[in-house]
Design an enzyme around this catalytic site. Structure first.
Site, PDB file in Angstrom:
ATOM      1  N   LYS A  56      46.456  66.302   7.424  1.00 57.84           N
ATOM      2  CA  LYS A  56      45.571  67.471   7.362  1.00 57.84           C
ATOM      3  C   LYS A  56      45.565  68.086   5.950  1.00 57.84           C
ATOM      4  O   LYS A  56      46.364  67.695   5.097  1.00 57.84           O
ATOM      5  CB  LYS A  56      46.026  68.506   8.402  1.00 57.84           C
ATOM      6  CG  LYS A  56      45.883  68.006   9.850  1.00 57.84           C
ATOM      7  CD  LYS A  56      44.476  67.560  10.189  1.00 57.84           C
ATOM      8  CE  LYS A  56      44.180  67.533  11.679  1.00 57.84           C
ATOM      9  NZ  LYS A  56      44.721  66.352  12.375  1.00 57.84           N
TER      10      LYS A  56
HETATM   11  C1  LIG Z   1      44.731  66.632  14.104  1.00 60.54           C
HETATM   12  C2  LIG Z   1      43.899  67.291  15.110  1.00 60.54           C
HETATM   13  C3  LIG Z   1      44.440  67.875  16.266  1.00 60.54           C
HETATM   14  C4  LIG Z   1      45.872  67.711  16.671  1.00 60.54           C
HETATM   15  O1  LIG Z   1      46.808  68.013  15.719  1.00 60.54           O
HETATM   16  P1  LIG Z   1      48.242  67.332  15.727  1.00 60.54           P
HETATM   17  O2  LIG Z   1      49.015  68.243  14.809  1.00 60.54           O
HETATM   18  O3  LIG Z   1      48.091  65.952  15.141  1.00 60.54           O
HETATM   19  O4  LIG Z   1      48.757  67.334  17.097  1.00 60.54           O
HETATM   20  C5  LIG Z   1      43.600  68.557  17.118  1.00 60.54           C
HETATM   21  N1  LIG Z   1      42.293  68.652  16.880  1.00 60.54           N
HETATM   22  C6  LIG Z   1      41.729  68.094  15.786  1.00 60.54           C
HETATM   23  C7  LIG Z   1      40.260  68.273  15.551  1.00 60.54           C
HETATM   24  C8  LIG Z   1      42.505  67.372  14.884  1.00 60.54           C
HETATM   25  O5  LIG Z   1      41.920  66.787  13.843  1.00 60.54           O
END
Ligand SMILES: *Cc1c(COP(=O)(O)O)cnc(C)c1O
Length: 397
Positions: free
Chosen positions: A186
């Site tokens: 992210k």
């Molecule tokens: C990455 C992501 C999640 C989940 O996050 P994690 O930290 O990997 O559990 C949820 N929604 C979206 C749109 C994402 O890109």
């Protein structure tokens, strides 16, 4: 987009603080911890940055979605409207509570189509969950109006859009609840981590307790008093939060780099007939983590993705065929594959997604390509990339 690209002394110093005290837990151990409260500190910093009254950290973005829903009392049989184009975490978090994910079409914003949302509302609908995919947003004004009319909660999944704004407000801070992910890919990362944002004191208190086994968090010895309700362990560790503190302090720097690179690529592609950029709702400002565009047909999009890859342009995604992000490949959901038996109510209430008509989503996602914007590119890298992308797309169009 990923914060792991620019990772260094600030992150190391924060983690070292935690290692020096040896307290890896976010609660308790006052005597040992040298007054290091990394999770608390990050919550305060995030709340300030996002102009939200409350932030609660958890172990992942998926956990954040689950805890956010639980904090508002969402449970068995409640319907949650979510888009066909998102990450699998959306329906996982809903199903984890025994609630029902109701998939709804996306439009040229690549997020929830407000008209499709309105059509999907039933007496069981409780929440509308837009997912701000690839750094841009849903039409939140339109969705808020629908939520107000029908008495529904607006929960923003801003996991991919930290740093973006809508009418000047940070995404994630606009709905009744908002969620971020800090997983490794992210915009900013904790390694693993997530956050719930809300201006609602009750939801915040609920999230706090629910993510720590339902302990009441009264006094120093947490949980000594009572357990007001059942909970679970979704805690973040001090080590992860420490990394997040360093990364959050660099968010603006990351977004500036992304924006600069994004603009150069977009300028080059805007000269090509047949390239149509994704619609950003009026008043919206992306976080520039992806450049997303449409080609005239599905066949051309496939051809373009292959040509870009062959020409060495990495990081361009054709989500339509992607296992994680588009309903077409969510076989485990459509076939209701579960390790143990799903609750009977869930099995009965889940729509038959194999027969569902999402041709409107297919129309947009089937022609979309999204290219990741990296932080580490040199000026020459971006120039070269813009040139190669233009050349390859022009050959096809
Ligand atoms: C990455 C992501 C999640 C989940 O996050 P994690 O930290 O990997 O559990 C949820 N929604 C979206 C749109 C994402 O890109």
């Amino acid at each position: 987009m990923p914060g792991f690209e620019l990772f260094g002394d600030k992150e190391r110093a924060q983690v070292q603080d935690v290692l020096d005290s040896g307290v890896l837990m976010r609660y308790g151990f006052e005597g040992m911890r040298n007054d290091h409260w990394k999770a608390k500190e990050l919550e305060v910093a995030l709340a300030k940055k996002m102009r939200s009254s409350h932030v609660h950290l958890v172990s992942s973005g998926t956990a954040a979605l689950t805890v956010a829903l639980a904090s508002a009392g969402i449970g068995a049989g409640d319907e949650v409207i979510m888009p066909t184009f998102t990450f699998v975490a959306s329906f996982e978090s809903i199903l984890a509570l025994g609630a029902i994910p109701i998939l709804v079409d996306v439009d040229d914003t690549l997020t929830l189509d407000p008209k499709a949302v309105e059509k999907a509302i039933t007496p069981k609908t409780k929440v509308v969950m837009p997912v701000h995919m690839c750094g841009s947003m849903a039409n939140l004004d339109a969705l808020q109006t629908i939520c107000d009319q029908h008495g529904l909660l607006l929960l923003e999944d801003a996991c991919q859009a930290i740093g973006a704004t809508y009418h000047g407000k940070p995404l994630g801070s606009i709905g009744n609840l908002g969620c971020f992910s800090f997983d490794y890919v992210k915009t900013i990362t904790c390694g693993e981590g997530g956050a719930i944002l809300t201006n609602n004191e009750t939801y915040y208190q609920n999230a706090h307790k629910y993510s720590d086994h339902g302990h009441d968090h009264i006094g120093n010895d947490r949980g000594a008093e009572a357990h007001p309700f059942l909970g679970y362990n979704y805690r973040i560790s001090e080590l992860n939060a420490a990394v997040g503190l360093a990364q959050l302090s660099r968010l603006d720097e990351f977004i500036d780099i992304q924006k600069k690179n994004y603009i150069l690529l977009r300028e080059a592609l805007s000269k090509i007939d047949g390239v149509q950029f994704r619609t950003v709702p009026e008043g919206g400002e992306e976080n520039y983590s992806f450049l997303s565009f449409f080609l005239p047909t599905e066949a051309l999009a496939l051809q373009a993705q292959k040509a870009l890859g062959d020409a060495g342009v990495d990081g361009c995604f054709y989500w339509y065929n992607n296992n994680w992000h588009y309903y077409r490949k969510w076989e485990h959901l459509t076939h209701k594959k579960s390790l143990g038996k799903l609750p009977k109510d869930v099995l009965e209430a889940l729509p038959d997604y194999e027969k569902a008509d999402f041709s409107s989503s297919d129309h947009w996602v089937g022609r979309n390509i999204s290219c990741l914007i990296k932080l580490g590119w040199t000026a020459d890298d971006v120039k070269q990339r813009a040139q190669t992308m233009s050349d390859e797309l022009q050959k096809i169009l």
